[in-house]
Write an enzyme that holds these catalytic residues in place. Sequence first.
Site, PDB file in Angstrom:
ATOM      1  N   LYS A 193       0.840  -1.197   0.000  1.00 10.44           N
ATOM      2  CA  LYS A 193       0.000   0.000   0.000  1.00 10.44           C
ATOM      3  C   LYS A 193       0.875   1.248   0.000  1.00 10.44           C
ATOM      4  O   LYS A 193       1.572   1.528   0.978  1.00 10.44           O
ATOM      5  CB  LYS A 193      -0.919   0.054   1.226  1.00 10.44           C
ATOM      6  CG  LYS A 193      -2.008   1.140   1.071  1.00 10.44           C
ATOM      7  CD  LYS A 193      -2.536   1.683   2.378  1.00 10.44           C
ATOM      8  CE  LYS A 193      -1.730   2.811   2.931  1.00 10.44           C
ATOM      9  NZ  LYS A 193      -1.895   4.102   2.212  1.00 10.44           N
ATOM     10  N   GLU A 211      10.232  15.624  15.745  1.00  4.69           N
ATOM     11  CA  GLU A 211      10.559  15.498  14.322  1.00  4.69           C
ATOM     12  C   GLU A 211       9.657  16.440  13.530  1.00  4.69           C
ATOM     13  O   GLU A 211       8.439  16.290  13.507  1.00  4.69           O
ATOM     14  CB  GLU A 211      10.355  14.061  13.848  1.00  4.69           C
ATOM     15  CG  GLU A 211      10.766  13.864  12.402  1.00  4.69           C
ATOM     16  CD  GLU A 211      10.534  12.447  11.909  1.00  4.69           C
ATOM     17  OE1 GLU A 211      11.361  11.960  11.120  1.00  4.69           O
ATOM     18  OE2 GLU A 211       9.528  11.840  12.310  1.00  4.69           O
ATOM     19  N   GLY A 271       3.538   3.572  13.637  1.00  6.50           N
ATOM     20  CA  GLY A 271       4.333   2.378  13.907  1.00  6.50           C
ATOM     21  C   GLY A 271       3.934   1.718  15.218  1.00  6.50           C
ATOM     22  O   GLY A 271       3.845   0.485  15.308  1.00  6.50           O
ATOM     23  N   GLU A 278      10.440   0.993  10.351  1.00  5.93           N
ATOM     24  CA  GLU A 278      11.416   2.067  10.152  1.00  5.93           C
ATOM     25  C   GLU A 278      10.651   3.363  10.321  1.00  5.93           C
ATOM     26  O   GLU A 278       9.839   3.742   9.472  1.00  5.93           O
ATOM     27  CB  GLU A 278      12.046   1.953   8.757  1.00  5.93           C
ATOM     28  CG  GLU A 278      13.320   2.764   8.613  1.00  5.93           C
ATOM     29  CD  GLU A 278      13.047   4.149   8.060  1.00  5.93           C
ATOM     30  OE1 GLU A 278      13.001   5.093   8.885  1.00  5.93           O
ATOM     31  OE2 GLU A 278      12.890   4.296   6.846  1.00  5.93           O
ATOM     32  N   GLY A 329       7.277   4.855   8.169  1.00  3.28           N
ATOM     33  CA  GLY A 329       6.394   6.003   8.371  1.00  3.28           C
ATOM     34  C   GLY A 329       6.580   6.588   9.751  1.00  3.28           C
ATOM     35  O   GLY A 329       7.642   6.474  10.365  1.00  3.28           O
ATOM     36  N   SER A 330       5.529   7.197  10.262  1.00  3.64           N
ATOM     37  CA  SER A 330       5.616   7.913  11.529  1.00  3.64           C
ATOM     38  C   SER A 330       5.681   6.958  12.713  1.00  3.64           C
ATOM     39  O   SER A 330       5.198   5.821  12.656  1.00  3.64           O
ATOM     40  CB  SER A 330       4.405   8.838  11.697  1.00  3.64           C
ATOM     41  OG  SER A 330       3.234   8.087  11.949  1.00  3.64           O
ATOM     42  N   THR A 331       6.272   7.436  13.806  1.00  6.18           N
ATOM     43  CA  THR A 331       6.382   6.634  15.021  1.00  6.18           C
ATOM     44  C   THR A 331       5.006   6.321  15.589  1.00  6.18           C
ATOM     45  O   THR A 331       4.756   5.205  16.067  1.00  6.18           O
ATOM     46  CB  THR A 331       7.245   7.368  16.056  1.00  6.18           C
ATOM     47  OG1 THR A 331       8.584   7.480  15.542  1.00  6.18           O
ATOM     48  CG2 THR A 331       7.281   6.624  17.369  1.00  6.18           C
ATOM     49  N   CYS A 371      13.436  10.734   7.038  1.00  9.85           N
ATOM     50  CA  CYS A 371      13.417  10.227   8.412  1.00  9.85           C
ATOM     51  C   CYS A 371      14.788  10.313   9.069  1.00  9.85           C
ATOM     52  O   CYS A 371      14.892  10.504  10.278  1.00  9.85           O
ATOM     53  CB  CYS A 371      12.900   8.794   8.435  1.00  9.85           C
ATOM     54  SG  CYS A 371      13.783   7.687   7.322  1.00  9.85           S
TER      55      CYS A 371
END
Length: 483
Positions: free
Chosen positions: A189, A394, A246, A263, A241-243, A297
């Site tokens: 995706k 971030e 995740g 990641e 992607g974003s934490t 990132c």
Amino acid sequence: MNTPLSSSAFEYAPAPESRSLVDIAPSYGLFIDGEFTEAADGKVFKTVSPSSEEVLSEVSRAGAADVDRAVAAARRAFASWSALPGAERAKYLFRIARIIQERSRELAVLESLDNGKPIKETRDTDLPLVAAHFFYYAGWADKLEHAGFGAAPRPLGVAGQVIPWNFPLLMLAWKIAPALATGNTVVLKPAETTPLSALFFADICRQAGLPRGVVNILTGYGDTGGALVAHEDVNKVAFTGSTAVGKQIARTVAGTDKKLTLELGGKGANIVFDDAPLDQAVEGIVTGIFFNQGQVCCAGSRLLVQESVEEELLDALKSRLSTLRLGDPLDKNTDIGAINSAEQLARITSLADRGEAEGAERWTADCPLPSAGYWFAPTLFTKVTQAHTVARDEIFGPVLSVLTFRTPEEAVAKANNSAYGLSAGIWTEKGSRILAVAERLRAGVIWANTFNKFDPTSPFGGYKESGYGREGGRHGLEAYLDV
């Protein structure tokens, strides 16, 4: 008599890449079992060019029923694909790599249109690395027994992969190439703001003769990715992607037998010592934070500079930032392209405003911003402390926070004082100092006297809230093998 040159910078004539190189259809379906098909419920969404806000195409929005279809197709294809000798799978990967090279100019234009990044980045960085990853993992396909994971490592099955919008085609390559080389099948995706290069890759799979169902592409929003991650017949989940997302994925996968790699975000420290080659360091700092508009990132978004050279370095850095050209991503002279979306621009703006409100000193390069599209001028903050939001959060944009240090011990302490642990940079002429500092930094990737250099043979990944697992290199095979 010689006439002195003007002190003003030379003007560049426009050098646009031709948009006619890429033919974008008015609409695209989902790629399931080797064919493009509409979503089961008929839902669609539009993808917009961030540099002009122009609608590029209408794309199908996958729902749960479509996820079921794609996973079922991947499961059917898995038996025959995994049974192929590694050398036969390698042939398909080699074909894909060659087609990517042949269509690289077309794909570079497409990526710049859909993502907003400058054409010289998509052309000179993204596309060569995309092809290199497929070439590299094609070479591993018939050597898995010698990769150090046991005598007979086996593929896991169906891999569900969710990728971000900052490097759409490159993140696709990071995910799909090792998965196919190891005998897995894939349902991928792409991000909702950058779906087009993945759909063009689906066409490349057909052009390469890849068996039906080995690669499936589902375009959609977060709910599509959520359904894919949670699907009971997916054996492996890979997410970049974003934490925050995740963590949500980790909760979803917890308690199942799915293998997971994440990641996630970063707040990389770029450390400049007083003996560093400052001109070289300035270029590395610019590459570290302003490459891809800082939407990286592993960006070096925290500059740690030794106090004795702070003033000299900042003067040189501001002078360099004043020469960066912001504008049309298809212009070959452009250094800074568009921010990917209105939502991301709002986040960058909010965090930068907060940094100024908290007392950090803001400096922004003087450059005109186009009237249409999403833009943010290169910005740096000085007088920053560890307590400032711009030093902790971030931002994912062209914003650099500058902190100072006196000793190597203080530099290491400040660099490690972060929730993240993805990347770092060290600038010094002393090799012994590089090694001494690097071994104490809690970061997955550490560059010495350079920044943002990538190679398919090198593993990439982080610690702490930057995720776990490694992609790239021999290490990237392990995530797709039952060892």
